[in-house]
Design an enzyme around this catalytic site. Structure first.
Site, PDB file in Angstrom:
ATOM      1  N   ARG A  96      19.323   3.436  11.774  1.00  0.00           N
ATOM      2  CA  ARG A  96      19.830   4.290  10.587  1.00  0.00           C
ATOM      3  C   ARG A  96      21.189   4.354  10.625  1.00  0.00           C
ATOM      4  O   ARG A  96      21.952   4.247  11.867  1.00  0.00           O
ATOM      5  CB  ARG A  96      19.393   5.820  10.758  1.00  0.00           C
ATOM      6  CG  ARG A  96      17.894   6.053  10.386  1.00  0.00           C
ATOM      7  CD  ARG A  96      17.619   7.428  10.214  1.00  0.00           C
ATOM      8  NE  ARG A  96      16.042   7.511   9.883  1.00  0.00           N
ATOM      9  CZ  ARG A  96      15.886   7.451   8.494  1.00  0.00           C
ATOM     10  NH1 ARG A  96      16.483   7.332   7.561  1.00  0.00           N
ATOM     11  NH2 ARG A  96      14.614   7.470   8.210  1.00  0.00           N
TER      12      ARG A  96
ATOM     13  N   TYR B 224      10.413   4.230  19.238  1.00  0.00           N
ATOM     14  CA  TYR B 224       9.234   4.433  19.054  1.00  0.00           C
ATOM     15  C   TYR B 224       8.337   4.891  20.070  1.00  0.00           C
ATOM     16  O   TYR B 224       8.440   4.343  21.180  1.00  0.00           O
ATOM     17  CB  TYR B 224       8.460   3.221  18.409  1.00  0.00           C
ATOM     18  CG  TYR B 224       8.927   2.638  16.908  1.00  0.00           C
ATOM     19  CD1 TYR B 224       9.815   3.692  16.289  1.00  0.00           C
ATOM     20  CD2 TYR B 224       8.526   1.665  16.380  1.00  0.00           C
ATOM     21  CE1 TYR B 224      10.051   3.453  14.785  1.00  0.00           C
ATOM     22  CE2 TYR B 224       9.039   1.376  15.104  1.00  0.00           C
ATOM     23  CZ  TYR B 224       9.795   2.230  14.345  1.00  0.00           C
ATOM     24  OH  TYR B 224      10.109   1.990  13.143  1.00  0.00           O
TER      25      TYR B 224
ATOM     26  N   LEU C  82       2.063   1.707   2.806  1.00  0.00           N
ATOM     27  CA  LEU C  82       0.940   2.641   2.458  1.00  0.00           C
ATOM     28  C   LEU C  82       1.407   4.321   2.281  1.00  0.00           C
ATOM     29  O   LEU C  82       0.609   4.982   2.476  1.00  0.00           O
ATOM     30  CB  LEU C  82      -0.282   2.519   3.214  1.00  0.00           C
ATOM     31  CG  LEU C  82      -0.895   0.958   3.203  1.00  0.00           C
ATOM     32  CD1 LEU C  82      -1.911   0.974   4.141  1.00  0.00           C
ATOM     33  CD2 LEU C  82      -1.111   0.314   1.849  1.00  0.00           C
TER      34      LEU C  82
ATOM     35  N   GLY D 193       2.718   5.795   4.796  1.00  0.00           N
ATOM     36  CA  GLY D 193       2.359   6.340   5.906  1.00  0.00           C
ATOM     37  C   GLY D 193       0.736   6.757   5.904  1.00  0.00           C
ATOM     38  O   GLY D 193       0.294   7.566   6.948  1.00  0.00           O
TER      39      GLY D 193
ATOM     40  N   ARG E 276       3.338   3.253  15.688  1.00  0.00           N
ATOM     41  CA  ARG E 276       2.186   4.330  16.152  1.00  0.00           C
ATOM     42  C   ARG E 276       1.439   3.368  17.410  1.00  0.00           C
ATOM     43  O   ARG E 276       0.535   3.855  17.580  1.00  0.00           O
ATOM     44  CB  ARG E 276       1.234   4.107  14.907  1.00  0.00           C
ATOM     45  CG  ARG E 276       1.677   5.159  13.560  1.00  0.00           C
ATOM     46  CD  ARG E 276       0.907   4.938  12.508  1.00  0.00           C
ATOM     47  NE  ARG E 276       1.591   5.208  11.265  1.00  0.00           N
ATOM     48  CZ  ARG E 276       1.697   6.249  10.693  1.00  0.00           C
ATOM     49  NH1 ARG E 276       1.161   7.262  11.505  1.00  0.00           N
ATOM     50  NH2 ARG E 276       2.197   6.489   9.629  1.00  0.00           N
TER      51      ARG E 276
HETATM   52  N1  NAP Z   1      13.010   1.945   9.908  1.00  0.00           N
HETATM   53  C1  NAP Z   1      12.277   2.768   9.651  1.00  0.00           C
HETATM   54  O1  NAP Z   1      13.200   4.037   9.556  1.00  0.00           O
HETATM   55  C2  NAP Z   1      10.822   3.237   9.615  1.00  0.00           C
HETATM   56  C3  NAP Z   1      10.118   4.254   9.597  1.00  0.00           C
HETATM   57  C4  NAP Z   1       8.736   4.215   9.557  1.00  0.00           C
HETATM   58  C5  NAP Z   1       8.043   3.188   9.720  1.00  0.00           C
HETATM   59  N2  NAP Z   1       8.929   1.912   9.869  1.00  0.00           N
HETATM   60  C6  NAP Z   1       8.097   0.706  10.246  1.00  0.00           C
HETATM   61  O2  NAP Z   1       6.906   0.475   9.195  1.00  0.00           O
HETATM   62  C7  NAP Z   1       5.979   0.177  10.020  1.00  0.00           C
HETATM   63  C8  NAP Z   1       4.735   0.891   9.257  1.00  0.00           C
HETATM   64  O3  NAP Z   1       4.696   2.328   8.935  1.00  0.00           O
HETATM   65  P1  NAP Z   1       3.364   3.075   8.871  1.00  0.00           P
HETATM   66  O4  NAP Z   1       2.651   3.127   9.961  1.00  0.00           O
HETATM   67  O5  NAP Z   1       3.796   4.654   8.193  1.00  0.00           O
HETATM   68  O6  NAP Z   1       2.722   2.235   7.484  1.00  0.00           O
HETATM   69  P2  NAP Z   1       1.494   2.532   6.591  1.00  0.00           P
HETATM   70  O7  NAP Z   1       0.999   0.993   6.697  1.00  0.00           O
HETATM   71  O8  NAP Z   1       2.241   2.729   5.332  1.00  0.00           O
HETATM   72  O9  NAP Z   1       0.769   3.598   7.028  1.00  0.00           O
HETATM   73  C9  NAP Z   1      -0.151   3.421   8.132  1.00  0.00           C
HETATM   74  C10 NAP Z   1      -1.158   4.558   8.328  1.00  0.00           C
HETATM   75  O10 NAP Z   1      -1.939   4.555   7.326  1.00  0.00           O
HETATM   76  C11 NAP Z   1      -3.441   4.389   7.924  1.00  0.00           C
HETATM   77  N3  NAP Z   1      -4.415   3.725   7.175  1.00  0.00           N
HETATM   78  C12 NAP Z   1      -5.563   4.329   6.943  1.00  0.00           C
HETATM   79  N4  NAP Z   1      -6.619   3.668   6.309  1.00  0.00           N
HETATM   80  C13 NAP Z   1      -5.788   2.462   6.159  1.00  0.00           C
HETATM   81  C14 NAP Z   1      -6.124   1.174   5.902  1.00  0.00           C
HETATM   82  N5  NAP Z   1      -7.560   0.713   5.206  1.00  0.00           N
HETATM   83  N6  NAP Z   1      -5.311   0.083   6.096  1.00  0.00           N
HETATM   84  C15 NAP Z   1      -4.007   0.225   6.618  1.00  0.00           C
HETATM   85  N7  NAP Z   1      -3.881   1.471   7.140  1.00  0.00           N
HETATM   86  C16 NAP Z   1      -4.806   2.528   6.980  1.00  0.00           C
HETATM   87  C17 NAP Z   1      -3.133   4.137   9.490  1.00  0.00           C
HETATM   88  O11 NAP Z   1      -4.088   4.779  10.104  1.00  0.00           O
HETATM   89  P3  NAP Z   1      -5.206   3.758  11.191  1.00  0.00           P
HETATM   90  O12 NAP Z   1      -4.030   3.523  12.388  1.00  0.00           O
HETATM   91  O13 NAP Z   1      -6.107   4.774  11.618  1.00  0.00           O
HETATM   92  O14 NAP Z   1      -5.664   2.699  10.236  1.00  0.00           O
HETATM   93  C18 NAP Z   1      -1.805   4.643   9.954  1.00  0.00           C
HETATM   94  O15 NAP Z   1      -1.905   5.996   9.948  1.00  0.00           O
HETATM   95  C19 NAP Z   1       6.319   1.067  11.484  1.00  0.00           C
HETATM   96  O16 NAP Z   1       5.153   0.702  12.198  1.00  0.00           O
HETATM   97  C20 NAP Z   1       7.342   0.470  11.601  1.00  0.00           C
HETATM   98  O17 NAP Z   1       7.547  -0.830  12.160  1.00  0.00           O
HETATM   99  C21 NAP Z   1      10.204   2.194   9.927  1.00  0.00           C
END
Ligand code: NAP
Length: 303
Positions: free
Chosen positions: A130, A56, A213, A215, A26
């Site tokens: 993938r 990304y 989390l 997403g 993000r």
């Molecule tokens: N290998 C793959 O295919 C794949 C796919 C997806 C992701 N990924 C990796 O995994 C990483 C994390 O994925 P993700 O962004 O979906 O992870 P996540 O940590 O599950 O979710 C993050 C989201 O939660 C929100 N959020 C709201 N309150 C929060 C709080 N108190 N603490 C933390 N987050 C909060 C964040 O918004 P705010 O920014 O407003 O806090 C953000 O939109 C990615 O950046 C990437 O490196 C890999």
């Protein structure tokens, strides 16, 4: 809070990282100052594995393929000392419109392009994003071996591979794969039950858990729409009250409780939330707590 004495080795490699990683899915836009502050906050919190991908910027919030790597590259040009403090992980192999290409030419090109965007000489962990089932694993293995011999990459990992696909690629490599990266959270449990985390244990690989989390569905204060996420969020809240912490801390602790030693990759863009992530390291979930979350996700008792 800085993490000391709590580092994890990536697989059998020499790379050491903090117990929670920071992901850049993000991480988009042109605000280098704000981007630099986020990376600095993560590194200061001990989140030394920084996970990005060539694609990304295109698939979440941004406008262009490579946008997140480009932004990170600008941060690294601005603060070269950050590069030495981080283990830089990126991914290749997703090409919009194809959509997967792990053939030798594509892998080599992607590596060169990532190095340019990231403004660095080497990628610490180069991951297949993938599986591309149309590439023979021997061809992929040869390309990766060449890049490693050239010093352009240090270690290799896979993402969204099942155990059999990981084993197949490993069979054609003369060095061990360091990591695998499945989706894994209290809501998305497959990796714990489909053999992926078991495989990581059997091969001494480190799992990196994406979207810990779910997403944002399991983030503090969120009322998720889908029933399973609602049940899990509510159970996380119960446990957070019992452990005197937050829903997010319990959700991250859930991922880390598995014996495979998974490293959750946080994706928040908020510096306060990055800094708060380490609260999870103080949460010791019992066996009963962990299985209660599994029951909440499944919506039925375990046999
Ligand atoms: N290998 C793959 O295919 C794949 C796919 C997806 C992701 N990924 C990796 O995994 C990483 C994390 O994925 P993700 O962004 O979906 O992870 P996540 O940590 O599950 O979710 C993050 C989201 O939660 C929100 N959020 C709201 N309150 C929060 C709080 N108190 N603490 C933390 N987050 C909060 C964040 O918004 P705010 O920014 O407003 O806090 C953000 O939109 C990615 O950046 C990437 O490196 C890999």
């Amino acid at each position: 809070m800085k993490i000391t004495g709590n580092s994890r080795r990536l697989g059998q490699s020499a790379l050491e990282v903090g117990p929670i990683a920071y992901g850049l899915w993000r991480f988009v836009g042109n605000d280098v100052k704000a981007a630099r502050t986020r990376i600095e906050t993560a590194l200061d919190a001990g989140m030394t594995l920084i996970d990005v991908a060539a694609v990304y910027g295109l698939d979440w919030g941004g406008n262009a393929f490579g946008e997140s790597e480009t932004l990170l590259g600008k941060v690294l040009a601005d603060a070269p000392e950050f590069r030495r403090k981080m283990v830089l992980a990126t991914k290749f192999g997703i090409i919009p419109g194809v959509p997967y290409d792990s053939g030798a030419a594509a892998v080599t090109r992607s590596c060169e392009e990532s190095l340019t965007r990231l403004q660095t000489d080497t990628i610490d962990l180069f991951q297949v994003h993938r599986p591309d089932v149309l590439t023979h694993p021997s061809e992929l293995a040869e390309a990766l071996t060449r890049l490693k011999a050239q010093g352009k990459i240090r270690e290799v990992g896979v993402s969204n591979y099942n155990a059999r696909q990981t084993l197949l690629l490993q069979q054609f490599l003369s060095f061990p794969l360091a990591t695998l990266q499945p989706e894994f959270s209290a809501l998305n449990l497959e990796a714990a039950f489909d053999g992926v985390l078991d495989f990581a244990i059997s091969r001494h690989m480190t799992p990196l858990a994406w979207s810990p989390l779910a997403g944002g569905k399991l983030a503090d204060g969120v009322s998720p729409a889908e029933p399973a996420a609602r049940r899990v969020a509510s159970k996380l809240d119960d446990l957070a009250r019992q452990h005197g912490t937050t829903r997010v801390a319990v959700a991250l602790a859930f991922v880390m409780r598995h014996p495979a030693g998974a490293i959750p990759i946080m994706g928040t863009q908020s510096t306060a939330r990055i800094a708060a992530a380490n609260d999870a390291l103080r949460v010791n979930l019992s066996r009963a707590d962990w299985y209660a979350l599994v029951v909440a996700a499944r919506g039925e008792p375990l046999p």
